[in-house]
Design a protein around this motif. Structure first.
Motif: not given
Lengths: 190, 190
Positions: A100-101, A154-155, A157-159, A161-166, B158, B166, B179
């Motif tokens: 994805m990245r 959104h929750m 897919i967001g979870a 994608v967000a973790r490796p950023l944070i 996220g 999406i 959200y």
């Protein structure tokens, strides 16, 4: 289009090579040379069978089967979400997240690629989640007018994608289970 | 390092040009030539003052001021979140989101760049959110042991990253307000 020149197994290996390379070098860095080398194919074969890089990437995404969410039906929403997470092993999650990245920027200027990513990976997930949630509403676990229902994709897919950023950590099952219990289910009132 | 050759205003324009270009062409496609052309500078100046592309990008991120979350203190958690969203206009959100996509792959093989992104954009947001949440706990709005407290940055970041994947729509204030009300506050028990 005739695809007879490669056996299904070789084709499958080739698609996997494309997905792996996407995660390693990104869409812009992905060359037909690298794909040929990694998959032990000739560039002539690649061009003859797929025509172009975007087509080959789209076809590889199509082959990259998502977890079949809709068929999960444990009887409770919490059980369904946990089963969903349990079916995706950590290694697969890390590869998908790298892919994805790798695609993230390219989809900005390749509408065709974003379309392929949506149709092949995101829409099946959205549809599958929709069925799991519909059953939860029918069982009376979730109110039919809960405004979080439309935001579950959104929750989730967001979870991812967000973790490796944070955090300096890849997504894994333990993290997703915590996220489901602490965020997704409470937002749905479960 | 001497930075005396450009006025602060010229420097600021140059950093903005880098951020804009990141969103347009991505990190890999970002060249010193393009930055020089967009900012009406010479490549010699760029190399003399910043040494290399990663340094210049990191410095541009540093200059790209995040919304000051910690200073928001309306007296309720719902009010604080709404104010946070209200302070980020839609145009800024779209540019930031394009920039994040442009950086997404590059951070995979540039640990230095991921580090810069974390320190300059993500950590201030995480710290700011932490202060807003700490005040909500002190007021008794959120239980101190609510497991969603640590996941608020994941929910917010996220939400921003997931929407363009999406839906065929960029992130805007209306979406983020929905959200916050449907997901973030219920997960926190508010």
């Amino acid at each position: 289009m005739a695809r007879s020149r490669l056996t299904p197994q070789r084709e499958s290996e080739l698609y996997q090579a494309v997905i792996d390379l996407l995660g390693e070098v990104g869409y812009d860095g992905l060359t037909m040379d690298a794909i040929a080398a990694r998959s032990h194919s000739s560039k002539a074969t690649l061009y003859r069978q797929w025509g172009s890089k975007p087509e080959l990437v789209a076809q590889s995404l199509r082959h990259h089967e998502p977890v079949r969410i809709a068929e999960i039906d444990t009887g409770t929403l919490r059980g369904d979400f946990h089963e969903m997470v349990a079916r995706t092993d950590d290694c697969r999650m890390e590869k998908d997240s790298a892919m994805m990245r790798g695609l993230a920027h390219a989809i900005g200027d390749n509408p065709e690629l974003l379309q392929a990513l949506r149709e092949l990976l995101i829409e099946p997930e959205v549809t599958g989640l929709g069925q799991v949630l519909r059953r939860a509403v029918e069982r009376g676990e979730v109110a039919a007018d809960n405004p979080a229902l439309d935001l579950v994709p959104h929750m989730m897919i967001g979870a991812v994608v967000a973790r490796p950023l944070i955090e300096d950590r890849p997504v894994d099952q333990a993290y997703l289970m915590t996220y489901v219990d602490a965020v997704v289910l409470p937002a749905l009132g479960v």
